[in-house]
Motif scaffolding. Structure first.
Motif, PDB file in Angstrom:
ATOM      1  N   HIS A 198       0.832  -1.196   0.000  1.00  0.00           N
ATOM      2  CA  HIS A 198       0.000   0.000   0.000  1.00  0.00           C
ATOM      3  C   HIS A 198       0.871   1.252   0.000  1.00  0.00           C
ATOM      4  O   HIS A 198       1.948   1.293   0.599  1.00  0.00           O
ATOM      5  CB  HIS A 198      -0.931   0.006   1.206  1.00  0.00           C
ATOM      6  N   MET A 199       0.390   2.272  -0.681  1.00  0.00           N
ATOM      7  CA  MET A 199       1.145   3.514  -0.769  1.00  0.00           C
ATOM      8  C   MET A 199       1.237   4.213   0.586  1.00  0.00           C
ATOM      9  O   MET A 199       2.244   4.857   0.902  1.00  0.00           O
ATOM     10  CB  MET A 199       0.495   4.447  -1.788  1.00  0.00           C
ATOM     11  N   GLN A 200       0.195   4.102   1.393  1.00  0.00           N
ATOM     12  CA  GLN A 200       0.170   4.740   2.703  1.00  0.00           C
ATOM     13  C   GLN A 200      -0.083   3.683   3.763  1.00  0.00           C
ATOM     14  O   GLN A 200      -1.106   3.001   3.730  1.00  0.00           O
ATOM     15  CB  GLN A 200      -0.908   5.821   2.761  1.00  0.00           C
ATOM     16  N   MET A 201       0.852   3.551   4.679  1.00  0.00           N
ATOM     17  CA  MET A 201       0.742   2.573   5.753  1.00  0.00           C
ATOM     18  C   MET A 201       1.180   3.209   7.062  1.00  0.00           C
ATOM     19  O   MET A 201       1.889   4.219   7.070  1.00  0.00           O
ATOM     20  CB  MET A 201       1.607   1.339   5.461  1.00  0.00           C
ATOM     21  N   ASN A 202       0.779   2.588   8.158  1.00  0.00           N
ATOM     22  CA  ASN A 202       1.203   3.022   9.471  1.00  0.00           C
ATOM     23  C   ASN A 202       2.388   2.176   9.894  1.00  0.00           C
ATOM     24  O   ASN A 202       2.280   0.955  10.008  1.00  0.00           O
ATOM     25  CB  ASN A 202       0.055   2.899  10.482  1.00  0.00           C
ATOM     26  N   ALA A 203       3.504   2.837  10.137  1.00  0.00           N
ATOM     27  CA  ALA A 203       4.739   2.105  10.430  1.00  0.00           C
ATOM     28  C   ALA A 203       4.934   1.841  11.911  1.00  0.00           C
ATOM     29  O   ALA A 203       5.959   1.286  12.305  1.00  0.00           O
ATOM     30  CB  ALA A 203       5.942   2.883   9.897  1.00  0.00           C
ATOM     31  N   PHE A 204       3.982   2.243  12.746  1.00  0.00           N
ATOM     32  CA  PHE A 204       4.155   2.110  14.191  1.00  0.00           C
ATOM     33  C   PHE A 204       3.009   1.315  14.775  1.00  0.00           C
ATOM     34  O   PHE A 204       1.847   1.587  14.463  1.00  0.00           O
ATOM     35  CB  PHE A 204       4.211   3.492  14.847  1.00  0.00           C
ATOM     36  N   GLY A 205       3.327   0.325  15.595  1.00  0.00           N
ATOM     37  CA  GLY A 205       2.297  -0.488  16.226  1.00  0.00           C
ATOM     38  C   GLY A 205       2.468  -0.654  17.714  1.00  0.00           C
ATOM     39  O   GLY A 205       1.803  -1.481  18.329  1.00  0.00           O
ATOM     40  N   GLY A 206       3.379   0.123  18.331  1.00  0.00           N
ATOM     41  CA  GLY A 206       3.598   0.009  19.764  1.00  0.00           C
ATOM     42  C   GLY A 206       4.588  -1.096  20.109  1.00  0.00           C
ATOM     43  O   GLY A 206       5.222  -1.698  19.232  1.00  0.00           O
ATOM     44  N   TYR A 207       4.713  -1.384  21.397  1.00  0.00           N
ATOM     45  CA  TYR A 207       5.665  -2.385  21.888  1.00  0.00           C
ATOM     46  C   TYR A 207       4.970  -3.270  22.927  1.00  0.00           C
ATOM     47  O   TYR A 207       4.031  -2.847  23.607  1.00  0.00           O
ATOM     48  CB  TYR A 207       6.887  -1.713  22.517  1.00  0.00           C
ATOM     49  N   ILE A 208       5.462  -4.500  23.051  1.00  0.00           N
ATOM     50  CA  ILE A 208       4.883  -5.482  23.973  1.00  0.00           C
ATOM     51  C   ILE A 208       6.002  -6.119  24.782  1.00  0.00           C
ATOM     52  O   ILE A 208       7.000  -6.588  24.219  1.00  0.00           O
ATOM     53  CB  ILE A 208       4.098  -6.568  23.222  1.00  0.00           C
ATOM     54  N   LEU A 209       5.833  -6.120  26.097  1.00  0.00           N
ATOM     55  CA  LEU A 209       6.737  -6.828  27.002  1.00  0.00           C
ATOM     56  C   LEU A 209       6.001  -8.057  27.521  1.00  0.00           C
ATOM     57  O   LEU A 209       4.925  -7.943  28.112  1.00  0.00           O
ATOM     58  CB  LEU A 209       7.154  -5.927  28.157  1.00  0.00           C
ATOM     59  N   SER A 210       6.575  -9.223  27.312  1.00  0.00           N
ATOM     60  CA  SER A 210       5.946 -10.477  27.719  1.00  0.00           C
ATOM     61  C   SER A 210       6.924 -11.289  28.551  1.00  0.00           C
ATOM     62  O   SER A 210       8.150 -11.114  28.468  1.00  0.00           O
ATOM     63  CB  SER A 210       5.493 -11.294  26.503  1.00  0.00           C
ATOM     64  N   GLY A 211       6.371 -12.187  29.349  1.00  0.00           N
ATOM     65  CA  GLY A 211       7.203 -13.045  30.183  1.00  0.00           C
ATOM     66  C   GLY A 211       6.342 -13.995  30.997  1.00  0.00           C
ATOM     67  O   GLY A 211       5.114 -14.046  30.856  1.00  0.00           O
ATOM     68  N   THR A 212       6.993 -14.748  31.882  1.00  0.00           N
ATOM     69  CA  THR A 212       6.326 -15.731  32.738  1.00  0.00           C
ATOM     70  C   THR A 212       6.760 -15.515  34.174  1.00  0.00           C
ATOM     71  O   THR A 212       7.960 -15.406  34.459  1.00  0.00           O
ATOM     72  CB  THR A 212       6.672 -17.163  32.307  1.00  0.00           C
ATOM     73  N   ARG A 213       5.816 -15.451  35.077  1.00  0.00           N
ATOM     74  CA  ARG A 213       6.129 -15.221  36.472  1.00  0.00           C
ATOM     75  C   ARG A 213       6.678 -16.485  37.117  1.00  0.00           C
ATOM     76  O   ARG A 213       6.183 -17.597  36.870  1.00  0.00           O
ATOM     77  CB  ARG A 213       4.883 -14.749  37.233  1.00  0.00           C
ATOM     78  N   ILE A 214       7.700 -16.310  37.955  1.00  0.00           N
ATOM     79  CA  ILE A 214       8.272 -17.424  38.698  1.00  0.00           C
ATOM     80  C   ILE A 214       8.310 -17.046  40.177  1.00  0.00           C
ATOM     81  O   ILE A 214       8.121 -15.882  40.555  1.00  0.00           O
ATOM     82  CB  ILE A 214       9.695 -17.778  38.216  1.00  0.00           C
ATOM     83  N   GLN A 215       8.568 -18.042  41.027  1.00  0.00           N
ATOM     84  CA  GLN A 215       8.628 -17.807  42.463  1.00  0.00           C
ATOM     85  C   GLN A 215      10.005 -17.297  42.831  1.00  0.00           C
ATOM     86  O   GLN A 215      11.020 -17.924  42.519  1.00  0.00           O
ATOM     87  CB  GLN A 215       8.305 -19.070  43.242  1.00  0.00           C
TER      88      GLN A 215
END
Length: 470
Positions: A446-463
Motif C-alpha cells: 500500500h502507498m500509505q501505511m502506518n509504520a508504528f504499532g507500539g511495543y509489547i513486554l511479555s514473560g512468565t512469572r516465577i517464584q
C-alpha cells in the motif's frame, strides 16, 4: 470435581433487532457503528435510509441505495472489479497498449450536464443507470487505459450508486475502525498488536484473566470474545472511579458472557496479599487521597460536569466534530469518512451490563490460586510500579503481556524484572505489519501505511527465592 460447563452457543450469523452492526460504506470510505433499532437510520450522501432492511440479513450482505432505501444487491449488481481486466478465454490479463498521455482534464469531456443528471434522478433512474449514462457520454473514456476506466467507474459508483456492506463487529473490525479514525482512543493499538497480546498472554477457554484496560474496553472485549463465555475477565483500575469499557457494547456478547466481565479496584485485589509490603503506585495514590481531599472532591465535581455536558451534547442537533463516548452514541465525522455508533434507545444487546463486582467466593478463589494471565494496556500510567502490584496476583508459571506505545517504560520494567528475578522468558517485541494491494498487474505494498504499532513486554512469572524464604 465437577466438569466445567459447556460453552454457550455462538453469535448468530444473521443480524437481529437490537444488535450492533458495522456498516462499511463504499469499500471503507466511511465506517459506522449502528444499533438495529426500529428508529435507526444512516445518512448516505443526501439521503437518510432506514436500517430495517438489515434485520434478518446475513452478515456480509451487500446493499445498494434504491428508491425505497437500502436494497440487497444481487450478483449482477455487485460485479467483481477484476472482471473487465481478465480475458474471457484463458483468464490472462489483457495486454495494455494505450496510455493517458494525450488526455487533458479540462472539464469538457463529459457531455452530460448536472441538470441532465438531476432529471434522470427525478425520472427514477437508478445509480447504475446514471453511471452507464456518464460513461456513454464521456468522449475520453474509450481512450483511457483499462485501469483508468475501472477507477473512473468506481469513482462514479461511489457518488451515484453507493454500496453498504453489513459487517459483524468483531475484535478485528472494531480495532481497525478505531485505529483508522481515532487511534488515541485505543492507545494507538494496531490489530496485529492486539492479536499478539492475546497470544502472548495465552488467552484460552476457562481462563481467569486479569486486565488493566485503559483503552476504552477493547482489551476486555477481545478477551471475553476469545473466552467464549468460559472463564472470567477481571478488569481492574486505579483509584475509586472505574475505567471506561464502553467499547464492549459493540461486541454483541451474550448475557452469560457479559456477566463474566467484572470490575474491581486494584487496591481491593492487592489487599488480598497481606504479605505484600513493598511501596507501590497504590500507596502513593492512597496518600494523595488522604492529604488532598479537596482535589478529590474537585475531580469528582469535574466528572459530574463532564457527564452533564455529555447529556446536553446528546440533546443538541448539531453534528459533533470530535469523538464523544457516551451511553447511547459514539461519533466522529470529517469530510471524507466517519465513525459513529447510534442506538435509538441506548439499550445493550444483552440485558446484563458488564463491569459488576465479582462475588466474594470468586475473590477468595483468586486469592488462593491467582489469575491465569495478565494483560496490561495503560498508556497513561507508570508501567514499572503497576507491574509490581500486579505480579503477586498472578499464579506461578503464568504468562503476562504488557502493551505501551513507547519503548522506554517497557525497557525499564524489563530491567527491574530481570534484577528482581521475578519473571523469566522476558521478551520485548515490536509488531510489524505491511499490507499489500493484490490486483492483476498491480500487486504492491500500500502507498500509505502506518509504520508504528507500539511495543509489547511479555514473560512468565516465577517464584522468587528471597520472597519464599521470607
Amino acid at each position: 470435581m465437577e466438569p466445567p460447563p459447556p460453552p454457550p452457543t455462538g453469535i448468530p450469523r444473521e443480524a437481529w433487532e437490537g444488535c450492533s452492526v458495522l456498516l462499511d460504506i463504499n469499500d471503507g470510505d466511511r465506517l459506522a457503528f449502528s444499533r438495529l433499532t426500529p428508529a435507526a437510520t444512516v445518512k448516505i450522501g443526501n439521503r437518510t435510509c432506514s436500517l430495517k432492511p438489515l434485520v434478518g440479513r446475513p452478515f456480509g450482505t451487500l446493499f445498494r441505495v434504491g428508491a425505497d432505501g437500502l436494497v440487497p444487491c444481487t450478483t449482477a449488481d455487485a460485479p467483481s472489479r477484476d472482471d473487465s481486466m481478465q480475458d474471457g478465454v484463458d483468464g490472462q490479463v489483457q495486454d495494455e497498449t494505450r496510455d493517458n498521455r494525450s488526455l487533458v482534464d479540462n472539464n469538457t469531456a463529459q457531455n452530460l450536464s448536472s441538470d441532465d443528471i438531476e432529471t434522470m434522478k427525478r425520472d427514477g433512474a437508478t445509480g447504475d443507470e446514471i453511471v452507464e449514462a456518464l460513461i456513454a457520454n464521456s468522449s475520453t473514456f474509450g481512450k483511457k487505459t483499462v485501469f483508468s476506466q475501472e477507477k473512473y467507474k468506481l469513482k462514479k459508483q461511489k457518488k451515484y450508486a453507493p454500496k453498504v456492506l453489513l459487517r459483524r463487529p468483531s475484535t478485528r473490525s472494531i480495532c481497525e475502525t478505531y485505529f483508522k479514525k481515532s487511534p488515541s482512543r485505543i492507545g494507538f493499538m494496531r490489530v496485529d498488536t492486539l492479536s499478539l497480546l492475546l497470544s502472548m498472554a495465552n488467552i484460552g477457554a476457562y481462563s481467569d484473566v486479569l486486565v488493566v484496560d485503559m483503552v476504552g474496553g477493547l482489551i476486555a472485549g477481545a478477551v471475553a470474545e476469545r473466552l467464549g463465555g468460559t472463564g472470567y475477565v477481571c478488569s481492574t483500575y486505579l483509584g475509586s472511579a472505574p475505567s471506561s469499557i464502553d467499547i464492549i457494547r459493540m461486541y454483541n456478547l451474550s448475557s452469560d458472557t457479559v456477566s463474566r466481565i467484572v470490575q474491581v479496584p486494584l487496591s481491593d485485589l492487592c489487599s488480598m496479599e497481606s504479605s505484600e509490603n513493598t511501596p507501590s503506585v497504590l500507596n502513593g495514590a492512597a496518600e494523595r487521597e488522604v492529604v488532598e481531599p479537596e482535589d478529590a472532591q474537585a475531580s469528582l465535581a469535574q466528572a459530574v460536569d463532564v457527564a452533564v455536558s455529555d447529556e446536553k451534547a446528546q440533546l443538541s442537533t448539531e453534528q459533533p466534530t470530535d469523538m464523544e463516548v457516551s451511553e447511547p452514541s459514539l461519533e466522529v465525522q470529517d469530510a471524507n469518512s466517519s465513525l459513529d455508533c447510534r442506538g435509538g434507545d441506548g439499550s445493550f444487546a444483552s440485558k446484563s451490563k458488564p463491569g459488576k463486582r465479582p462475588s466474594p467466593e470468586k475473590m477468595k478463589y483468586w486469592k488462593e490460586h491467582g489469575f491465569s494471565s495478565v494483560i496490561v494496556a495503560a498508556p497513561d500510567h507508570e508501567v514499572e510500579s503497576l507491574v509490581a502490584d500486579l505480579l503477586p496476583l498472578l499464579s506461578y508459571s503464568a504468562p503476562f503481556a504488557i502493551y505501551h506505545q513507547h519503548l522506554e517504560p517497557l525497557a525499564k520494567c524489563m530491567h527491574t524484572l530481570q534484577v528482581s528475578k521475578r519473571a523469566i522468558g522476558l521478551q520485548l517485541s515490536e509488531p510489524w505489519l505491511r499490507e499489500y494491494q493484490v490486483l492483476p498487474s498491480r500487486t504492491h505494498p500500500h502507498m500509505q501505511m502506518n509504520a508504528f504499532g507500539g511495543y509489547i513486554l511479555s514473560g512468565t512469572r516465577i517464584q522468587n527465592e528471597q520472597s519464599s524464604h521470607q
